[in-house]
Design an enzyme around this catalytic site. Structure first.
Site, short mmCIF file in Angstrom:
data_model
loop_
_atom_site.label_atom_id
_atom_site.label_comp_id
_atom_site.label_asym_id
_atom_site.label_seq_id
_atom_site.Cartn_x
_atom_site.Cartn_y
_atom_site.Cartn_z
N ASP A 123 -88.07 -14.81 12.27
CA ASP A 123 -88.44 -14.48 11.08
C ASP A 123 -88.55 -12.86 10.42
O ASP A 123 -88.43 -11.97 11.36
CB ASP A 123 -89.71 -15.19 10.79
CG ASP A 123 -90.31 -15.34 9.24
OD1 ASP A 123 -89.59 -15.05 8.29
OD2 ASP A 123 -91.24 -16.42 9.24
N ASP B 156 -88.82 -20.75 1.52
CA ASP B 156 -90.15 -21.28 1.86
C ASP B 156 -90.52 -22.38 0.85
O ASP B 156 -91.58 -23.32 1.14
CB ASP B 156 -91.29 -20.25 1.76
CG ASP B 156 -91.39 -19.50 3.16
OD1 ASP B 156 -91.02 -19.99 4.06
OD2 ASP B 156 -91.84 -18.59 3.23
C1 GLA Z 1 -92.56 -17.25 6.86
C2 GLA Z 1 -91.55 -18.36 7.23
C3 GLA Z 1 -92.36 -19.65 7.08
C4 GLA Z 1 -93.44 -19.61 8.32
C5 GLA Z 1 -94.20 -18.32 7.97
C6 GLA Z 1 -95.08 -18.22 9.37
O1 GLA Z 1 -93.20 -17.33 5.52
O2 GLA Z 1 -90.60 -18.20 6.11
O3 GLA Z 1 -91.54 -20.81 7.43
O4 GLA Z 1 -92.71 -19.51 9.62
O5 GLA Z 1 -93.64 -17.29 7.85
O6 GLA Z 1 -95.95 -16.99 9.17
#
Ligand code: GLA
Length: 788
Positions: free
Chosen positions: A485, A554
């Site tokens: 990420d 997301d």
């Molecule tokens: C980001 C990712 C999510 C999740 C969060 C965790 O927003 O896109 O899928 O993993 O971080 O903090």
């Protein structure tokens, strides 16, 4: 295929031709790029026909001192344009020599043609398009230009014949004895002779990435790009040019992309003479590279393709290019597991019991990979701490990581883990030990995003630390998958290691990132890495060169996903798009949708689940078990078949995936809003064999009684109050069967006429056969070739 003859260079792919010639004044003219031509394209007659005629100078224009004609450089289709020569369009190079002069005079000097990829590709520190073991080697052409002050520019082309892609990059070398300052160098310049185009760009923001926008090109420069240090969700580096006559399925379309994950810029200029110039490359914002004697500046590799089969044709080329030349070879065409991710099920609030409960249910429903998301390391129970401390929080997960993994394995699932290795929290052991590793400018206040800061990947010590730490995590534990990420963009691009860092920081950061990604993915070739950047903020060919899939967004709301996955599909295949079924109401939009609609859209990507399975009703669990079984049965072509944007009309969107041999397909039909009392819906398909016979069936799914509210009492033997306890109980164990819908037709009937589906619910009754398809709902139709 590439040929060089009498200073005429021809690049031919299966469906396209690209022709250049060196003029007497040593400029390289682009003669043609488009649908494949036939015959000897280098004979005098053809070249004469393709060459632009300049018999008289245009008024108020500049020509070259040794022109063969009265050329107006401002109106010539060129492969590389110099500053200070009367070509007043956007230029690919901005360079200042030691005397302060910004003009350049790069002229053609020589060419080099060889089998294989650009010989110095490893020196660039950036990923590049490859060929895999069984492929025929592509050919590469280098056009070498020289500025007599001692500067060399190489224009490098590689032809990937079977997917009609030509890649291009430029490399500048300073062979003089003084430094020069480079503020811009594009990867690709393409001049097209006519204006009749619109530009498609893929723009958005967090949870709303890659929405397609079409702009008519009239006059002036249209550009998209990113300056936040990542390829960003604001504007993807992928763009298309569509001829005014082109549609989804026919007509001239060009597409361009960049194998790069940092700041980028794509500009399309319509000149005063009606020509189009495309430039793509690193964004010049803040860029200031001091190129010392003997040094080269390498630009990232760009790709271009052309199709006369419309947007869909160009997308197909891009998909084949990504699947066949970008993703790591060991994952090319390899089916991906169905995962369960705990993020939206628990957020930071989990313990061993919750994780195992989720994993157990997931396994019972047929899922194959359990992914432990954010919150497992340091002392992280919210987003204010611990980034950088990549050691497990044993208190929270109730023991060692390997004991948790063993338990997951005992359920028959593989284990995956989330990391965010480009970040540091101020509240972390890493920051306390190395405050200088955080990116900020001394004596200026720090700007923060999500309570976190960027690690200085321009610093080799930082890169080594991350490779060691994450390498140890992967070596010590049986981890099959990593979600990588990157949750905030860069501000204050500056490294405390050097005196002045801003001019090179962004690019060096990307080089550091690629170095870390390359070392880790090479050391753990069997680990499936999934890129992520707060969802889809860094969805690009650079990341895909190391990680074959990316968390698309997301946002998992059905409506948004149809737009996001559809937008992404213009440039990237579905095998690269992570797509999860999440809770309803959706956590990003609060919009409600049925469990089957959520699946029917997620099934068009790499499927996963991200919701608390332990709280689902028996009806929902049954639905999921049948979804997972369906996906497994069809996964080979759902992930690697041809993705087609069939049609969009009224409130309906149709996407289809068809297997390579055209024997199996699914059409996803999505309804945005329900129009009352309307006539039939038609099912359309594409890309099938016209003469073959196909069976078409609606994927069986259920309809929740909640969809009918109080109306259910018209058929229910007991009174059911809306939102009441009875409704909740009945709904958890009972749902209405959607009626079977099945047809046998030829491919031609399906593609040209379409199938008139059962009448939809129109508010007057629910007779047998009535289809229920309300707002924000999706259905899947399964198409199978009949064997006669
Ligand atoms: C980001 C990712 C999510 C999740 C969060 C965790 O927003 O896109 O899928 O993993 O971080 O903090």
């Amino acid at each position: 295929m590439i040929t060089v003859k009498n200073k005429i260079f021809t690049i031919t792919t299966v469906g396209t031709t690209y022709i250049m010639r060196v003029r007497d004044d040593r400029y390289i003219e682009n003669l043609y790029y488009g649908r494949r031509l036939s015959g000897d394209m280098t004979d005098d007659a053809t070249i004469c026909a393709l060459t632009e005629k300049f018999n008289n100078p245009y008024g108020n224009s500049i020509t070259t001192p040794d022109s063969e004609d009265k050329v107006t450089l401002d109106n010539l289709c060129m492969e590389f344009s110099n500053a200070g020569t009367g070509d007043y369009r956007q230029l690919p190079l901005e360079m200042t020599d030691a005397t302060g002069n910004i003009s350049t005079r790069f002229y053609f000097k020589d060419s080099l043609l060889y089998e294989g990829l650009y010989a110095k590709r490893e020196d660039t520190g950036m990923p590049y398009a490859r060929y895999y073991a069984e492929d025929r080697k592509p050919r590469t052409l280098e056009l070498i230009l020289e500025d007599r002050r001692g500067y060399e520019m190489r224009l490098i082309y590689t032809a990937f014949d079977e997917c009609d892609v030509i890649t291009r990059r430029m490399v500048l070398t300073n062979n003089s004895d003084t430094s020069v300052s480079v503020n811009k160098l594009s990867s690709l310049q393409l001049d097209l002779p006519t204006t009749d185009y619109s530009m498609l760009s893929f723009d958005g923001r967090w949870t709303s990435e890659r929405h397609m926008h079409e702009k008519e090109l009239i006059s002036g420069t249209y550009s998209v790009g990113s300056v936040n240090g990542t390829s960003s969700s604001s504007h993807n580096p992928f763009i298309m040019l569509k001829n005014s006559e082109a549609t989804e399925h026919c007509g001239s379309v060009y597409a361009f992309n960049l194998i790069y994950s940092g700041n980028h810029e794509e500009s399309v200029e319509v000149s005063e003479y009606g020509k189009v110039r495309v430039l793509t490359g690193i964004n010049p914002y803040g860029l200031k590279i001091s190129l010392n004697p003997g040094e080269s500046f390498y630009t990232p590799e760009a790709m271009m393709t052309y199709s006369h089969e419309g947007l869909g044709g160009a997308s197909a080329h891009c998909h084949d290019f990504v699947n066949g030349h970008i993703v790591p070879e060991q994952f090319a065409g390899r089916v991906r597991p169905i995962l369960i991710n705990n993020w939206e099920a628990t957020y930071f609030d989990f313990n061993k019991r919750k994780l195992l409960g989720l994993a157990k249910d997931a396994s019972a429903l047929g899922m194959e990979l359990f992914v432990l998301d954010d919150g497992w390391f340091g002392h992280r129970d919210d987003d204010t701490s611990s980034l950088g401390d990549w050691y497990v929080n044993e208190r929270k997960i109730g023991g060692s990581l390997s004991s948790l993994i063993d338990k997951i394995h005992s359920y028959g699932m593989k284990f995956g883990i989330w990391i965010e290795p480009e970040m540091i929290s101020h509240n972390s052991d890493l920051y306390r030990a190395h405050p200088d590793w955080a990116v900020d400018v001394p004596d200026m206040e720090d700007y923060v995003g999500r309570n976190q800061y960027i690690l200085d990947y321009t610093n080799p010590d930082v890169c080594d630390y991350i490779v060691d730490t994450i390498g140890r995590l992967l070596a010590d534990n049986d981890i099959a998958y990593v979600k990588w990420d990157m949750n905030r963009p860069i501000t204050d691009a500056y490294s405390k290691r050097h005196e002045c860092q801003s001019g090179t920081f962004y690019h060096e950061y990307v080089l550091g990132l690629y170095d870390v990604m390359r070392r880790l993915t090479e050391a753990f070739p069997d680990v499936l890495f999934e890129g992520c950047s707060a969802g889809g903020n860094r969805f690009d060919l650079g990341i895909l060169s190391y990680m074959p899939q990316i968390w698309t967004s997301d946002d998992t709301d059905v409506h948004e996903r149809v737009t996001i996955q559809g937008g992404t599909s213009y440039g990237y295949p579905q095998s690269t798009m992570g797509a999860h079924v999440s809770a309803s109401p959706n956590h990003q939009t609060l919009r409600s949708s049925s469990i089957d609609s959520r699946f029917n859209v997620a099934a068009l990507g790499v499927l996963g689940y991200e919701l608390d399975l332990t709280r689902l009703t028996p009806v929902e669990k049954k639905a999921i078990a049948s979804q997972v079984a369906f996906y497994k049965e069809n996964r080979d072509y759902l992930q690697f078949g041809r993705f087609i944007r069939v049609k969009k009309y009224r409130q309906l969107t149709y996407y289809q995936i068809v297997s390579e041999d055209k024997s199996r397909a699914v059409v996803m039909m999505y309804r945005d809003r329900s129009e009352p009392n309307i006539s039939y819906d038609t099912l359309y398909a594409s890309g099938l064999e016209p003469d073959a016979t196909y069976r078409v069936e609606a994927r069986r799914q259920k309809t929740s009684i909640k969809e009918f509210g109080n109306l259910i009492n018209q058929i229910s033997p007991i009174a059911i109050k809306e939102e009441g306890i009875t409704q909740a109980i009945v709904n958890s164990v009972y749902a209405l069967d959607a009626d079977e819908e099945s047809y046998v037709v030829t491919g031609a009937t399906l593609m040209y006429a379409g199938i008139k589906l059962q009448q939809r619910f129109v508010g007057t009754g629910l007779e047998k056969g009535t289809r229920v398809m309300g707002d924000n709902s999706a259905a899947l139709y399964v198409i199978t070739k009949e064997v006669r």
